[in-house]
Design a protein around this motif. Structure first.
Motif, mmCIF file in Angstrom:
data_model
loop_
_atom_site.group_PDB
_atom_site.id
_atom_site.type_symbol
_atom_site.label_atom_id
_atom_site.label_comp_id
_atom_site.label_asym_id
_atom_site.label_seq_id
_atom_site.Cartn_x
_atom_site.Cartn_y
_atom_site.Cartn_z
ATOM 1 N N ALA A 1 -8.329 -0.130 3.740
ATOM 2 C CA ALA A 1 -7.027 -0.241 4.674
ATOM 3 C C ALA A 1 -7.197 -0.110 6.111
ATOM 4 N N ALA A 2 -8.314 0.564 6.633
ATOM 5 C CA ALA A 2 -8.707 0.949 7.944
ATOM 6 C C ALA A 2 -9.374 -0.486 8.557
ATOM 7 N N TYR B 1 0.963 -1.221 -0.032
ATOM 8 C CA TYR B 1 0.116 -0.039 0.010
ATOM 9 C C TYR B 1 0.826 1.255 -0.193
ATOM 10 N N HIS B 2 0.500 2.202 -0.715
ATOM 11 C CA HIS B 2 1.317 3.579 -0.706
ATOM 12 C C HIS B 2 0.085 4.518 -0.682
ATOM 13 N N PRO B 3 0.383 5.410 0.130
ATOM 14 C CA PRO B 3 -0.576 6.682 0.202
ATOM 15 C C PRO B 3 -0.772 7.412 -0.764
ATOM 16 N N ASP B 4 0.211 7.405 -1.790
ATOM 17 C CA ASP B 4 -0.016 8.314 -2.908
ATOM 18 C C ASP B 4 -1.346 7.947 -3.617
ATOM 19 N N CYS B 5 -1.776 6.725 -3.638
ATOM 20 C CA CYS B 5 -2.681 6.194 -4.273
ATOM 21 C C CYS B 5 -4.285 6.670 -3.940
ATOM 22 N N VAL B 6 -4.360 7.584 -3.068
ATOM 23 C CA VAL B 6 -5.642 8.117 -2.674
ATOM 24 C C VAL B 6 -5.551 9.766 -2.881
ATOM 25 N N LEU C 1 -17.276 -2.633 -0.339
ATOM 26 C CA LEU C 1 -15.819 -3.355 -0.405
ATOM 27 C C LEU C 1 -15.024 -3.711 0.417
ATOM 28 N N PRO C 2 -14.619 -2.792 1.626
ATOM 29 C CA PRO C 2 -13.900 -3.620 2.666
ATOM 30 C C PRO C 2 -14.214 -4.922 3.183
ATOM 31 N N ASN C 3 -15.712 -5.178 3.410
ATOM 32 C CA ASN C 3 -16.010 -6.339 4.083
ATOM 33 C C ASN C 3 -15.727 -7.631 2.892
ATOM 34 N N LEU C 4 -16.011 -7.101 1.547
ATOM 35 C CA LEU C 4 -15.748 -8.081 0.470
ATOM 36 C C LEU C 4 -14.220 -8.580 0.460
ATOM 37 N N ILE C 5 -13.485 -7.679 0.549
ATOM 38 C CA ILE C 5 -11.865 -8.164 0.572
ATOM 39 C C ILE C 5 -11.734 -8.600 2.009
ATOM 40 N N GLY C 6 -12.484 -8.180 3.198
ATOM 41 C CA GLY C 6 -12.155 -9.037 4.213
ATOM 42 C C GLY C 6 -12.519 -10.471 4.224
#
Ligand SMILES: [Zn+2]
Length: 285
Positions: free
Chosen positions: A28-29, A5-10, A271-276
């Motif tokens: 990420a959170a 992960y890189h913060p640039d991507c947001v 999306l966060p739950n799906l990835i989780g």
């Protein structure tokens, strides 16, 4: 699990665009809270010569010109470097996987629509195609790219179709964007499904595609992990449930192949739950 992960991507966005920073910020959170044992790594910028494994010099120049690529794919300041960080993350996941550590790239922009010389469909550089060719360059004998994003990875197919040591396998909605992937040819295996395909049939088709992954006996598995086949996705018409992504993760866990996955699409606020769920399946089997 190693997360690149890189913060640039947001640091880029367009008003009303579904491919928005919150996709990865919220994920990420969520992962930090629910998977505290994950190791986070910052990707390097991919080198221009590495990009040229998949892209033309002309394409690389074009990414620096401040003009939209198509109606879905705006020019953003620094998009070239941001996309190169996402490619660097994909390369990082390959190195991790080959060293025995499964890895995931939580980056944007996605990549699987970008062709040798065209940015399109929210994609600028084709991270997974570059990663597959990079792995071959490192001496990996057989590579599979398994693309379960609900859109056909037209760019990945276009780039990899002349490379028989790499198998590209995709399940996607058709008709749907980008309108390709109707037939299988050579090393590219396509499984188009009509919009609204009932979930049992959808999962059966995914399982057939997964059998093809195993049949090829790859030394490295690269996954174009898109979560837009989800029934709550705002831009597609498909039917997967959250738990189905856990099943996909379980298949990967049971295969014992070095595996790296790269985030492609997925536009629902779930999306966060799906990835989780995908990780639940992948790390617990
Ligand atoms: Zn997609």
């Amino acid at each position: 699990m190693i997360i690149f992960y890189h913060p640039d991507c947001v640091e880029y966005k367009a008003v009303g665009h579904p491919e928005r920073p919150e996709r990865v910020l919220h994920t990420a959170a969520y992962l930090e809270e629910n998977f505290p044992s994950f190791e986070w790594k910052r990707p390097k910028l991919a080198k221009e010569n590495t990009l040229k494994l998949a892209h033309t010099q002309k394409h690389i120049q074009r990414l620096l010109e401040p003009e939209a690529f198509d109606g879905d794919t705006p020019y953003y300041e620094s998009i070239y470097d941001i996309a190169r960080h996402a490619t660097g993350a994909a390369l990082g996941t390959v190195e991790s996987a080959l060293a025995g550590h499964p890895a995931f790239s939580l980056m944007r922009p996605p990549g699987h629509h970008a062709t040798q010389e065209q940015a399109m469909g929210f994609c600028y550089l084709n991270h997974i195609a570059i990663a597959a060719l990079y792995a071959r360059q490192q001496g990996v004998e057989k590579v599979v790219v398994w693309d379960f994003d609900v859109h056909h990875g037209n760019g990945t197919e276009a780039i990899l179709k002349e490379h028989p040591a790499i198998q590209f396998i995709s399940v996607h909605q058709y008709p749907g964007y980008p309108g390709t992937g109707v037939q299988s040819e050579g090393n590219c295996r396509n499984y188009p499904l009509p919009p609204g395909t009932e979930v049992g049939q959808y999962m059966e088709t995914l399982e057939v595609s997964w059998e093809e992954v195993l049949h090829f006996e790859p030394d490295l598995l690269l996954v174009s992990a898109g979560f837009d086949g989800y029934r709550g996705d705002p831009i597609t018409q498909m039917t997967l449930r959250q738990e189905d992504f856990a099943t996909l993760g379980q298949w990967i866990a049971s295969a014992d192949i070095p595996t790296a996955a790269i985030l492609e699409g997925g536009y629902s606020s779930d999306l966060p739950n799906l990835i989780g769920s995908f990780f639940e399946g992948w790390i617990h089997g």
